[in-house]
Design a protein around this motif. Structure first.
Motif, PDB file in Angstrom:
ATOM      1  N   PRO A 146      -4.135   0.081  -1.646  1.00  0.00           N
ATOM      2  CA  PRO A 146      -3.038  -0.785  -2.385  1.00  0.00           C
ATOM      3  C   PRO A 146      -2.711  -0.366  -3.627  1.00  0.00           C
ATOM      4  CG  PRO A 146      -5.102  -1.823  -1.855  1.00  0.00           C
ATOM      5  CD  PRO A 146      -5.500  -0.677  -1.442  1.00  0.00           C
ATOM      6  N   ARG A 163       0.854  -1.454  -0.003  1.00  0.00           N
ATOM      7  CA  ARG A 163       0.139   0.129  -0.032  1.00  0.00           C
ATOM      8  C   ARG A 163       0.952   1.123  -0.078  1.00  0.00           C
ATOM      9  NH1 ARG A 163      -3.661  -0.614   5.303  1.00  0.00           N
ATOM     10  NH2 ARG A 163      -1.457  -1.078   6.120  1.00  0.00           N
ATOM     11  N   GLU A 190       3.869   1.917  -3.569  1.00  0.00           N
ATOM     12  CA  GLU A 190       3.978   1.562  -2.470  1.00  0.00           C
ATOM     13  C   GLU A 190       5.028   1.947  -1.312  1.00  0.00           C
ATOM     14  OE1 GLU A 190       5.449  -2.751  -0.127  1.00  0.00           O
ATOM     15  OE2 GLU A 190       5.612  -2.522  -2.303  1.00  0.00           O
TER      16      GLU A 190
END
Length: 109
Positions: free
Chosen positions: A74, A28, A98
Motif C-alpha cells: 500500500p 498499492r 500507487e
C-alpha cells in the motif's frame, strides 16, 4: 454501513453503503529494492519490510541475480533491511506511490 480492511499495519475503509456489496480499495505500488556492494548486485540476500516507524510487517523477499527484490504494498512510508553476510543494511524511509515501480537503492562497500 462501512467496512474496514486491516493490511500491513494500516486501515482501509469502504465507502458508506446500504443493502449492497462493499468494496475496500487498497492503493498499492511496487517497492523494488536494489542491493549492491562495490557496484555489483547482491544475490540471495533477505530483504525485510518495515513500517516507516520501524515495526516489522512480516514480509520478506530474496534478491535476484540482479540484486532486486520486490514488494507490492500500500501507499505508505516504509523502510527496508537487507541482510547479507551477517550484516544488516537499511534503506532510507521511502514513500510508495500507487501504480508505480518505486526503486529503493541499498548500497554498501
Amino acid at each position: 454501513y462501512k467496512v474496514r480492511a486491516d493490511y500491513l499495519g494500516a486501515q482501509f475503509w469502504s465507502d458508506v453503503f446500504q443493502f449492497q456489496d462493499a468494496v475496500v480499495t487498497i492503493p498499492r505500488g511496487v517497492a523494488q529494492i536494489v542491493a549492491t556492494k562495490s557496484g555489483s548486485p547482491v544475490v540471495g540476500a533477505a530483504v525485510y519490510l518495515f513500517s516507516g516507524a520501524g515495526s516489522y510487517l512480516g514480509l520478506t523477499a530474496v534478491t535476484s541475480a540482479e540484486g532486486k527484490a520486490e514488494f507490492l504494498i500500500p501507499n505508505r512510508s516504509y523502510k527496508f533491511r537487507v541482510d547479507e553476510g551477517g550484516a544488516q543494511h537499511w534503506s532510507a524511509i521511502t514513500a510508495i506511490t500507487e501504480g508505480q515501480i518505486n526503486v529503493i537503492q541499498v548500497n554498501w562497500d
